[in-house]
Every structure is written in structure tokens, then in C-alpha cells.
Write a protein that holds these residues in place. Structure first.
Motif, mmCIF file in Angstrom:
data_model
loop_
_atom_site.group_PDB
_atom_site.id
_atom_site.type_symbol
_atom_site.label_atom_id
_atom_site.label_comp_id
_atom_site.label_asym_id
_atom_site.label_seq_id
_atom_site.Cartn_x
_atom_site.Cartn_y
_atom_site.Cartn_z
ATOM 1 N N SER A 167 -3.654 2.517 5.307
ATOM 2 C CA SER A 167 -4.970 1.901 5.448
ATOM 3 C C SER A 167 -5.837 2.806 6.307
ATOM 4 O O SER A 167 -5.403 3.258 7.370
ATOM 5 C CB SER A 167 -4.868 0.513 6.094
ATOM 6 O OG SER A 167 -4.104 -0.367 5.301
ATOM 7 N N ARG B 29 0.661 -6.215 10.926
ATOM 8 C CA ARG B 29 -0.303 -7.189 10.397
ATOM 9 C C ARG B 29 0.168 -8.621 10.648
ATOM 10 O O ARG B 29 -0.645 -9.524 10.862
ATOM 11 C CB ARG B 29 -0.530 -6.944 8.901
ATOM 12 C CG ARG B 29 -1.481 -5.784 8.625
ATOM 13 C CD ARG B 29 -1.400 -5.282 7.187
ATOM 14 N NE ARG B 29 -1.627 -6.309 6.186
ATOM 15 C CZ ARG B 29 -2.826 -6.682 5.725
ATOM 16 N NH1 ARG B 29 -3.924 -6.109 6.204
ATOM 17 N NH2 ARG B 29 -2.937 -7.611 4.789
ATOM 18 N N TYR C 76 -8.935 -7.112 5.568
ATOM 19 C CA TYR C 76 -7.750 -7.969 5.419
ATOM 20 C C TYR C 76 -7.024 -7.686 4.108
ATOM 21 O O TYR C 76 -5.790 -7.650 4.072
ATOM 22 C CB TYR C 76 -8.176 -9.432 5.478
ATOM 23 C CG TYR C 76 -7.033 -10.424 5.519
ATOM 24 C CD1 TYR C 76 -5.978 -10.274 6.418
ATOM 25 C CD2 TYR C 76 -7.009 -11.521 4.663
ATOM 26 C CE1 TYR C 76 -4.933 -11.188 6.468
ATOM 27 C CE2 TYR C 76 -5.979 -12.443 4.703
ATOM 28 C CZ TYR C 76 -4.944 -12.264 5.611
ATOM 29 O OH TYR C 76 -3.908 -13.169 5.646
ATOM 30 N N TRP C 77 -7.786 -7.492 3.042
ATOM 31 C CA TRP C 77 -7.155 -7.215 1.754
ATOM 32 C C TRP C 77 -6.431 -5.872 1.818
ATOM 33 O O TRP C 77 -6.956 -4.901 2.368
ATOM 34 C CB TRP C 77 -8.198 -7.173 0.645
ATOM 35 C CG TRP C 77 -8.834 -8.497 0.359
ATOM 36 C CD1 TRP C 77 -8.776 -9.622 1.122
ATOM 37 C CD2 TRP C 77 -9.634 -8.820 -0.773
ATOM 38 N NE1 TRP C 77 -9.491 -10.630 0.535
ATOM 39 C CE2 TRP C 77 -10.035 -10.172 -0.630
ATOM 40 C CE3 TRP C 77 -10.058 -8.109 -1.877
ATOM 41 C CZ2 TRP C 77 -10.825 -10.814 -1.558
ATOM 42 C CZ3 TRP C 77 -10.862 -8.747 -2.816
ATOM 43 C CH2 TRP C 77 -11.239 -10.080 -2.651
ATOM 44 N N LYS C 78 -5.259 -5.806 1.220
ATOM 45 C CA LYS C 78 -4.451 -4.594 1.312
ATOM 46 C C LYS C 78 -3.824 -4.272 -0.041
ATOM 47 O O LYS C 78 -3.293 -5.163 -0.711
ATOM 48 C CB LYS C 78 -3.349 -4.771 2.368
ATOM 49 C CG LYS C 78 -2.484 -3.531 2.592
ATOM 50 C CD LYS C 78 -1.500 -3.770 3.720
ATOM 51 C CE LYS C 78 -0.556 -2.593 3.880
ATOM 52 N NZ LYS C 78 -1.266 -1.349 4.262
ATOM 53 N N SER D 186 -7.415 1.197 1.302
ATOM 54 C CA SER D 186 -5.974 1.003 1.467
ATOM 55 C C SER D 186 -5.300 1.425 0.173
ATOM 56 O O SER D 186 -5.893 1.330 -0.905
ATOM 57 C CB SER D 186 -5.633 -0.455 1.801
ATOM 58 O OG SER D 186 -5.883 -1.317 0.711
ATOM 59 N N GLU E 149 3.692 -1.395 8.701
ATOM 60 C CA GLU E 149 2.328 -1.923 8.769
ATOM 61 C C GLU E 149 2.319 -3.429 8.542
ATOM 62 O O GLU E 149 1.501 -4.154 9.119
ATOM 63 C CB GLU E 149 1.438 -1.212 7.749
ATOM 64 C CG GLU E 149 1.164 0.240 8.088
ATOM 65 C CD GLU E 149 0.124 0.885 7.190
ATOM 66 O OE1 GLU E 149 -0.403 0.197 6.281
ATOM 67 O OE2 GLU E 149 -0.168 2.077 7.390
ATOM 68 N N THR F 245 -1.569 -12.665 3.258
ATOM 69 C CA THR F 245 -1.320 -11.840 2.092
ATOM 70 C C THR F 245 0.200 -11.697 1.960
ATOM 71 O O THR F 245 0.948 -12.088 2.859
ATOM 72 C CB THR F 245 -1.974 -10.461 2.268
ATOM 73 O OG1 THR F 245 -1.567 -9.909 3.531
ATOM 74 C CG2 THR F 245 -3.480 -10.559 2.199
#
Length: 789
Positions: free
Chosen positions: A413, A193, A279-281, A442, A189, A216
Motif C-alpha cells: 500500500s 490493519r 481502507y479499501w485494499k 494498493s 500488513e 475487509t
């Protein structure tokens, strides 16, 4: 619906970006290399680093240039010395400067084709022979005690400040050195990304949009991996955007309004608008500052390392996942409720890590401000969502299974619409379309959770005591200490008693454990100088350290464990909240081994509350027994400083009555504080509020911007974290009450390079509103951006 389809097509288009490197395999190799460097921290600073840079310029680059010009000089692949590979690694992470330096010095970019990393190069003997032939006065491996040898070699040196470049990269490994990062699905992943990240940059250039894109840490790991293949990176970037994409790691100021902060805000907004996903993971956000080391010198390893868990304590092995949750939108909501709803989330199977209901706002209903929740839980059951009106009316329920995605791990996610069910309308046909929630979740792959046990003192009944069947021994019937897990299930009882040897010495003591079945064990024995634990597998004794902040005790045996005063390494407080006075009662157990020569935290002992947290299964029983003994010493000595001064000493038998009285006095205090500790553990959810178009990140204190972070139950603000202005709230002492509490915290300064700014102002301002408006916990730990793009 058309917008959602367009966003999916944008994502598919991003995945078409061509990368001429197997980033998945190369990322795993990079993690192995960074771990090897971290075991040799003399490469981080000081004379050894300076010499490594000299060797890199004078020996490795010329050798690499010869090899790339004619690989016939060496029969097999080239294997760089570890020190040279580390400097080379950091040099390549400024791809534009590396390309320029190579072309100026050697007329071409020096690539890693045909080069094998020192951590998995089994054929380095051929490189060593070549090195010795070319540089007879300079050893292949860095000799820390030998001065740089003069050679006839022309020393062509880059003007790039490699010393600063190395120091900037030193903290990176801490951010990616977590077990879930090496998971195949997580890395796959991350590669996807990364392509999406490049696609945003490409699209911005085509549209003349100026945005400093900030990755990130999962994306940044893959970006680093790509740059380490210099020729491929230059080729791929030139094909994509017509030039080599810079990787600017010189800016580390994450404070509000600065370049990193605004860049991360803009990247988040653009990502979510373009691809329709968050976007945050989980597992990819900033962990805060690298913990301060407990020693500057690596320890050697003694004894045979064993991993078998003692079977005396049967504590279940619990898995844990980190979760980031956001409620993105709601549709088919009746007009009467628009702008007046929120979501309460919980688990259908509450567990030891998450056992509560928490509240979240909905982005589309909150005038551009949203909350993002971060918490840990066991990977079981379902997340349950309850849509509520402002007047506490339930509008419907929905759920999302965790086990569906995690056993086995298929995706980390999920963002989807969940149709709500309304129990009150079962069997009825409603003309309106059902209300739906768009939920974004996520999570990290499951990993073993630390084992947390609590010691609670209680006086047993003499008639039920297997140790004291005779009334004449009543004076020995001191407190039993019950060892309970997070569910308050007793796993064992402990007691300190005189040795029952035929001819016991006056200072001989034993720690005896009793299981629920009545079976008893002698877990530790004291012979007057040190404690022997678990059939002599371990010994607990005072450490002979000459360091001011050195270890207080050693738990030596099948592993090397040293016990330090206070909270160290990963237990180190990651924000500038006021440390409670009981901080003096914390002790950190640190293991030293070949894999961790500078120490790895394996347990935290809180002697005030009687709790033991063990990160490793093998330390559970040893940690509990050691904590029990040290707690007994602490009650006698009064402070850790006195314990350190006096060492491990037991009182004589004539003081037993006094000791028994002290234990009785301690009973109320210990029991009360254990309950408080359990209450704090139950909180476990961190919330980050932000405005949609301004979600600047920061280093340690807050997740985003300076928006208010809120906390259930009215917790005191504490310090507001660092770098986020006044918005980050602290996790200070509980003030009571169930009202909504908006906490401004105190965070007064900026983080600069990630260190805490000055805190002033004490607890945050608390603005209480209706007690029915239940607002969840806020915690001032970092959840935000990684390094500069």
C-alpha cells in the motif's frame, strides 16, 4: 500538514495495542486448516455435519475440559479429530457465546493451549489412545457409516445453534483462499490493519460513538485468528475495552441501507479520516458468491501427478498484480482550475493485461464524490498520471514505480504526494509551488497470470506448405489454425489431417502442430474411439457421467481433468448480467486431485471465439489441442448437446470437401469474434463511484452505494448487479461511441445472503455527454465489504 502528522500519530498509537498471540504464524495455520476442511466438504452440511456436532458436544469438549484441568492425562499435546476441530473452530468465532457456554458447562473457558491442529499434529497417536480409553465405542475419526454410539458419558450440550454457525462460516474460505493471502508482507500488513481496526472500536467506545465496524477480508482473517485463542482474546479485549468484543456473523444482508452496508460505509469514512490512508485494499475485498460446485461427491485421484510444462508451446510466464487506485487530492492548483480537473492514468510500459488510458476524478475536487479504480496489470514499469483540465489542457505529469515495491515485495500500500512536472516549462523558474497529486495505490503480491491464447483460422499458400509440396494433394490443404498470444504473436499453427500411417484407417486422424521454425509435431491422434494427446500422455474421450450436469469429456493422463459445458467454478459469472448466446460454446476444464477433490478450474475453452485461458502452465498445450479438436467437432455437430449425444466421432474421407467448405465459411466468423474478444480483454478496469459519506457496500453487484459507474466507449448497461439498488452498471454488449456514459444498470433487488436479486429493465439508461469527456469502464463485480463485525 499538521493534520497529516496527527493521522500518522494515530496509526502509531494503534500499533501499540497489545495482542498476546503471534497472529502472523497463527493466521497461516488457520489457512491450512480451512483448506483441509474444504477438502472434506461433508463437514459443510448434512448428516455428517450433524454427527460432527454431536461428537463435539459429547466427546471433544469433555475431553478438552479434562485436559485443561490436568494435562497429565496425555503425555503430548492434544490433537482433535478434524470434524470436532471444525465445529470447535466455528463455536469460538462467536467469542461471547463460546465464553458463556464454557463457563456454564465447565466453569471456565476451554482454551487451545497445549492443543495442536489436526492438519499439523504429527503426534495424534497419543490423543487417539486417550480417546479410545475414554470412548471405547466411538472411533477417533468420524465414521460416516456408523451411527452415534451410546456411552455412559453425561452429554452436556450447548444450546448455541452450531449447525447455523457452521453454515455461516462455510463461504469464508473462498474469500481468503487466494495465493497472495499467504504472502508474508500481505499477512504482516493485515495484522497491522487489524490493530488499527481495534483502535477505531476502542476510540469509538471512549467517545460514545455508535458505529457497527465492518472489516475487509484481510482484517477479518486476523480477527478470526485472534478469536481462536479464546483465553488470549478474552484477556486482550478486556484489557483494551473492558469487555469481550463480539463478532457478529449472523447478518449477511449487504444491500443498500442495511446494517452491513451502512457499517462498511461508516468504517471506511472513519478509517480514512483517522489514519489518512485508504481502507479499501487490493486482494482483501469481497469476491462475490462462492462458485457453485461441479460435483457433490469428491473424486479419487488416478495416476502420477506431473507438473512439467510441455516445451512445444513456448509462451512467456506473465506475472499479474491486482491494483486499487484512488486519486485523493491535489494541492497548489491555480484557482482558475479548481473543480475543473481530472486525472488520466496509464502505464509507461503497456502490457498484455493493461494497455490503455483511463480517467479518474479527484476526491477533493469532486464535491464529495470519488471514483476508485480496480484493474490488473503486469508488475512492470510505472503508473503514469496526467492532470487534465476540463478543456483537455495538460497541467502536468507524475509517475509511481511498481517494481520499486514489488521486487522484492516491501509494501503493498502506498499513499503519497507526487509532484507534477510540466514539460512545457522546462528550464523556467516558476514562482508558484508545483502542483502535486495525492495518489493512493494498493496492490497484491505478483502471482502467475493465466495464459490466454487465441486460435485464428487462415488458409496457407501451397507453395510454402511443408505438408503439401505436391499440387496433387491440394484437396488436403485445409485451413491452418494459427495459435496466437495476447500480443498477436504466433506461437504455433495447427492442422487436422488424415493419418499418414503406412496403412491408415478411414477414420484415423491427426492434429499436427508447426512452430515458427518449421519444425512439426504430431500432437494428437484419433484411432476411431478416442484421441491420444501429446505422445499418449493424455487421452480425450467422452465422459461416462450419469449426472445431468456432469462432464462432457475427460482429458485423462498425468492428471485427471474433466470438461464441463458452460462457465463453472471461478469462471462462473459473478453478477446477473444477461449471458450472451455464445455461452453455450464455453467449456470449463476442471482438475481433480488430492488437493482439490471437488475440482479446481484449470482452463476455460471458448469454442465460439477460439480462445483458451489456462490457469496452470501444464494445461496450456493440452488445453489448446483439446480445444482445437472440440472446435472441429462443434463445427460438424452444430451444438454441444449434439456433440455430447454423439460423442467423439470423425467424419469419413468422402465428407472432406464439405468440411473444407464449412471451414471456409467459419473463417470470417471466427476471426471477427476473436478480434471482439481481444477488444473486451483490453477494457480490464473496473470503476466504483461513491459519495464520501455514504459508500454502502453490497454483495455481488456493485462496489459501493448506488452511485453511477461509468464506462469508456459507451457500453450497454446490462444488469446492475445485486443488492446495490439501481446504481450498479453492467458490462453488457458494446454499443459504440466515445462519449461519457453514465449507466444506471437494472439491479432490481437486494442480495440478501449474497445471491443475486431479480434483474429487470434490460440495459441501463445511457446519458451521453461531450465526446471529449472520456469516462472509463465500469464493471459490476463485488469490491466491497467482508462479513459483519
Amino acid at each position: 500538514m499538521d493534520e497529516e502528522m496527527d493521522q500518522k500519530l494515530e496509526w502509531l498509537e494503534a500499533q501499540k495495542i497489545e495482542i498476546s498471540v503471534d497472529l502472523f504464524a497463527a493466521a497461516k495455520q488457520q489457512l491450512q486448516f480451512l483448506a483441509a476442511v474444504d477438502r472434506n466438504r461433508w463437514l459443510y452440511e448434512g448428516p455428517a455435519l450433524e454427527r460432527a456436532i454431536n461428537r463435539y458436544n459429547a466427546f471433544w469438549l469433555p475431553l478438552l475440559a479434562k485436559y485443561t484441568e490436568s494435562s497429565s492425562i496425555c503425555e503430548g499435546p492434544l490433537v482433535p479429530p478434524l470434524d470436532c476441530e471444525w465445529v470447535w473452530h466455528c463455536h469460538r468465532l462467536n467469542p461471547v457465546r463460546y465464553k458463556t457456554d464454557c463457563e456454564e458447562l465447565y466453569g471456565r473457558v476451554l482454551d487451545n493451549s497445549g492443543v495442536v491442529s489436526s492438519v499439523n499434529g504429527s503426534c495424534k497417536s497419543q490423543t487417539e489412545s486417550l480417546w479410545k480409553r475414554l470412548y471405547p465405542m466411538e472411533p477417533y475419526d468420524l465414521d460416516l457409516d456408523k451411527a452415534m454410539s451410546e456411552t455412559d458419558l453425561e452429554k452436556r450440550t450447548t444450546t448455541y445453534d452450531l449447525l447455523s454457525a457452521v453454515k455461516r462460516q462455510c463461504p469464508f474460505y473462498y474469500q481468503v483462499s487466494r495465493s497472495h493471502v499467504e504472502n508474508d508482507v500481505f499477512l504482516q500488513e493485515a495484522v497491522a490493519r487489524y490493530k488499527a481496526f481495534l483502535y477505531l472500536i476502542k476510540r469509538n467506545r471512549e467517545r460514545s460513538v455508535k458505529l457497527f465496524c465492518v472489516p475487509t477480508y484481510d482484517i477479518d482473517l486476523i480477527w478470526h485468528t485472534h478469536q481462536l485463542h479464546a483465553l488470549s482474546y478474552c484477556k486482550d479485549m478486556t484489557n483494551m475495552i473492558g469487555k469481550v468484543l463480539e463478532h457478529d456473523d449472523t447478518d449477511s444482508d449487504r444491500s443498500k441501507g442495511k446494517k452491513l452496508d451502512t457499517g462498511f460505509s461508516g468504517t471506511t469514512a472513519m478509517w480514512e479520516e483517522t489514519f489518512g490512508v485508504r481502507y479499501w485494499k487490493a486482494g482483501a475485498m469481497n469476491r462475490g458468491n462462492t462458485p457453485k460446485a461441479v460435483t457433490t461427491s469428491p473424486y479419487g485421484f488416478l495416476g502420477k501427478k506431473l507438473t512439467a510444462q510441455e516445451d512445444v508451446i513456448k509462451s512467456p510466464e506473465v506475472q499479474v498484480v491486482e491494483v486499487i487506485l484512488e486519486i485523493v487530492g491535489v494541492k497548489n492548483l491555480p484557482d482558475a482550475y479548481k473543480g475543473k480537473v481530472f486525472v488520466v492514468f496509464s502505464k509507461t510500459q503497456p502490457d498484455s493485461l493493461f494497455n490503455a488510458e483511463r480517467k479518474l476524478t479527484i476526491l477533493s475536487e469532486s464535491c464529495g464524490e470519488k471514483q476508485v479504480a480496480m484493474f490488473k496489470c503486469e508488475p512492470t514499469g510505472e503508473l503514469r498520471f496526467q492532470l487534465m483540465s476540463s478543456k483537455s489542457r495538460t497541467l502536468g505529469f507524475a509517475s509511481l514505480s511498481l517494481s520499486e515495491f514489488l521486487f522484492p515485495v516491501t509494501t503493498l500500500s502506498v499513499e503519497k504526494w507526487l509532484e507534477l512536472t510540466t514539460p512545457a516549462k522546462k528550464g523556467k523558474v516558476d514562482d508558484l509551488s508545483p502542483i502535486s497529486l495525492r495518489v493512493a495505490v494498493s496492490f497484491t503480491p505478483p502471482t502467475p497470470s493465466p495464459t490466454v491464447l487465441h486460435m485464428v483460422q487462415s488458409r496457407p499458400s501451397l507453395k510454402d506448405s511443408c505438408f503439401f509440396p505436391l499440387v496433387g494433394k491440394a484437396r488436403l490443404a485445409k485451413m491452418f489454425t494459427r495459435v496466437v498470444d495476447e500480443t498477436e504473436t504466433e506461437v504455433m499453427s495447427l492442422q487436422m489431417r488424415n493419418s499418414n500411417d503406412a496403412a491408415p484407417r478411414g477414420d484415423a486422424r491427426q492434429v499436427v502442430g508447426v512452430k515458427g521454425s518449421g519444425e512439426s509435431y504430431v500432437l494428437a491422434e484419433y484411432d476411431g474411439s478416442f484421441w491420444s494427446l501429446l505422445d499418449s500422455k493424455w487421452s480425450l474421450r467422452q465422459a461416462r457421467s450419469h449426472e445431468t450436469d456432469g462432464p462432457l469429456f475427460e482429458i485423462m493422463g498425468v492428471r485427471m481433468v474433466k470438461v464441463y459445458s458452460g462457465r463453472k467454478l471461478e469462471y462462473e459469472p459473478k453478477h446477473c448480467v444477461k449471458i450472451r448466446s455464445e455461452q453455450d460454446f464455453f467449456m470449463t476444464a476442471v482438475e481433480f486431485s488430492k488437493e482439490h477433490p471437488y475440482g479446481k478450474a484449470v482452463g476455460l475453452l471458448d469454442l465460439k471465439t477460439g480462445s483458451v485461458e489456462a490457469n496452470e502452465r501444464w494445461f496450456v498445450l493440452a488445453g489448446v489441442v483439446a480445444a482445437f479438436i472440440l472446435s472441429d467437432l462443434l463445427k460438424k455437430e452444430g451444438s454441444l448437446d449434439t456433440v455430447k449425444a454423439n460423442g467423439i466421432k470423425e467424419e469419413s474421407k468422402e465428407n472432406e470437401v464439405k468440411l473444407e467448405e464449412e471451414e471456409t465459411m467459419m473463417n470470417v466468423d471466427v476471426t471477427t469474434t476473436v478480434e471482439v474478444a481481444a477488444e473486451k480483454i483490453d477494457d480490464g478496469v473496473k470503476f466504483y463511484s461513491k459519495e464520501l459519506n455514504n459508500i454502502g457496500g453490497c454483495g455481488v453487484g456493485c462496489g459501493v452505494k448506488s452511485g453511477n459507474m461509468t464506462e469508456e466507449g459507451g457500453h450497454c448497461g446490462g444488469c446492475g448487479g445485486c443488492g446495490g439498488g439501481s446504481g450498479c452498471s453492467g458490462g453488457g454488449g458494446r454499443c459504440g461511441g466515445n462519449g461519457t456514459t453514465k449507466i444506471s444498470g437494472c439491479g432490481g433487488g437486494s442480495c440478501g445472503g449474497g445471491s443475486c436479486g431479480n434483474c429487470s429493465g434490460g440495459c441501463g439508461n445511457m446519458i451521453k455527454s461531450n465526446a471529449n469527456e472520456d469516462v472509463p469502464l465500469a464493471a459490476p463485480e463485488a469490491l466491497n465489504n467482508a462479513v459483519a463485525a
